[in-house]
Each structure stands twice: as structure tokens, then as C-alpha cells.
Design a protein around this motif. Sequence first.
Motif, PDB file in Angstrom:
ATOM      1  N   ALA A   6       0.843  -1.193   0.000  1.00 46.10           N
ATOM      2  CA  ALA A   6       0.000   0.000   0.000  1.00 46.10           C
ATOM      3  C   ALA A   6       0.876   1.239   0.000  1.00 46.10           C
ATOM      4  N   THR A   9       0.608   6.433   3.924  1.00 46.48           N
ATOM      5  CA  THR A   9      -0.445   7.387   4.261  1.00 46.48           C
ATOM      6  C   THR A   9       0.196   8.662   4.794  1.00 46.48           C
ATOM      7  N   ARG A  10      -0.170   9.780   4.211  1.00 49.61           N
ATOM      8  CA  ARG A  10       0.361  11.072   4.640  1.00 49.61           C
ATOM      9  C   ARG A  10      -0.786  12.053   4.839  1.00 49.61           C
ATOM     10  N   GLU A 135      -7.515  10.058  13.061  1.00 47.76           N
ATOM     11  CA  GLU A 135      -7.648   9.077  11.980  1.00 47.76           C
ATOM     12  C   GLU A 135      -7.829   9.758  10.633  1.00 47.76           C
ATOM     13  N   THR A 136      -8.239  11.033  10.653  1.00 47.01           N
ATOM     14  CA  THR A 136      -8.412  11.810   9.426  1.00 47.01           C
ATOM     15  C   THR A 136      -7.798  13.197   9.634  1.00 47.01           C
ATOM     16  N   ASP A 137      -7.559  13.894   8.552  1.00 43.35           N
ATOM     17  CA  ASP A 137      -7.013  15.249   8.646  1.00 43.35           C
ATOM     18  C   ASP A 137      -7.936  16.159   9.447  1.00 43.35           C
ATOM     19  N   HIS A 180       0.622  12.992  13.540  1.00 41.53           N
ATOM     20  CA  HIS A 180       0.545  12.165  12.339  1.00 41.53           C
ATOM     21  C   HIS A 180      -0.718  11.314  12.430  1.00 41.53           C
ATOM     22  N   LEU A 181      -1.351  11.071  11.303  1.00 43.48           N
ATOM     23  CA  LEU A 181      -2.516  10.191  11.297  1.00 43.48           C
ATOM     24  C   LEU A 181      -2.119   8.824  11.841  1.00 43.48           C
ATOM     25  N   SER A 183      -2.827   6.012  10.835  1.00 44.61           N
ATOM     26  CA  SER A 183      -2.473   5.088   9.750  1.00 44.61           C
ATOM     27  C   SER A 183      -1.194   5.486   9.020  1.00 44.61           C
ATOM     28  N   SER A 184      -0.587   6.613   9.381  1.00 47.81           N
ATOM     29  CA  SER A 184       0.596   7.092   8.668  1.00 47.81           C
ATOM     30  C   SER A 184       1.831   6.257   8.983  1.00 47.81           C
ATOM     31  N   HIS A 185       2.681   6.104   7.977  1.00 41.81           N
ATOM     32  CA  HIS A 185       3.948   5.405   8.184  1.00 41.81           C
ATOM     33  C   HIS A 185       4.883   6.199   9.088  1.00 41.81           C
TER      34      HIS A 185
END
Length: 206
Positions: A6, A9-10, A135-137, A180-181, A183-185
Motif C-alpha cells: 500500500a 499514508t500522509r 484518523e483523518t485530517d 501524524h494520522l 495510519s501514517s507510516h
Amino acid sequence: MTDTEAAPTRAAWALQAPVLTEYYDTEWGMPVRDERGVFERLTLEAFQSGLSWLTILRKRENFRAAFQGFDLATIAEYSDADIERLLADEGIIRNRAKIEATISNAKAVLALNAAGESLSELVWSHTPALSPVPETDAEVPTTSPESEALAKALKKRGFRFVGPTTMYALMSAIGVVDVHLVSSHRRGCSGLWNIDGTPVKSRASV
């Protein structure tokens, strides 16, 4: 990247330009604790007020050159001639109020140092017990009780252009909080915060 991998995520802002993506992937949210480094970030966040971070980031090296590496003692001694020099410098944001605030803020940092305190310690002393878990911006905060308290503490010490929103941006940029979200790396990249927003027990040594 393979078909099964995948894409990272940023945050949405990090996708607006390659320079923002690089900044997000390598620097944003990483701990900054040295006095000059924190002062530089505070200054850039102040100049960003009302503008985009992309504008500031593209001019960052120009700012460093114009303000002589953000050397506090040098900036604190700037004269009217230096202000005029900066106002004529097309490589930076030519805003008199922000330029004068930078000089004033350098003096305020030196006053802190003379009193046995430091800007870095003051900023980091406002680290929250828990970091946000967006989880979201849309869930990323723009202020916090800690950023409001920091803004108040700095203003009390003579700092300018240090409102709660600007201070939260600073805290996010230098790792005081991790926004950072989830889910972000890059989530947890500072080594100070776990993915769930709890502090890493050994973070004092980071």
C-alpha cells in the motif's frame, strides 16, 4: 512498490508539493531540543501566520541566510539598518511586524537564558500527558490546552507572534505532540509517542 504494497499514508498537506512530502517524511514531528533549533522553528511558524507552510519551506534557506543562521546573540543586536536590509530581501517574507518580533523574541530568549531558563525547556515543559490520535485530517487539532498555556507563558516573557495555534504548529513540528494520522507510516517516528497516543516510557532519553 509491488501490487500488494500500500502507498504510505500522509497528511493531505504533505501531498501538495514534493518539498512538503520530503519535509513530512524526514523532519516533521521529529524532536528538536537545541535552543537555536527551537528558536528557528518558532520564528518560521510566526512568519507562516496567515500564509502557507509551503511558502515558508521554499524560503527556508533564505531565512537562514538573512537571519545569519538564527544566531540569537546576533539577531538580538539587530539595528534599524538590519530591519531595512531584511525588508529589502526578496528571499524572505518582508513583513516589518514579524521581522521586529523576531528581534524582540531573540532578546526574550537571551533574557530567559540569563535567568537560568531556556526556550527549549519552556516549550517541552508543555508536553501533554497524551498525544492526539487522529484518523483523518479533520481530526487533527489546531490548538490544545497546552498550546494555550505555552502561548500565555511566552507572551508573559515578552514573546510576540506566539498565539495558541502557532504554538500548536510548533509543538507538532518538533515532536512535543504527534499529530501524524494513526495510519501514517510516520506515526510514532519521534520515538516519544506510541501509536495510541500514550508516551513511550523511555522517551526522556530520546
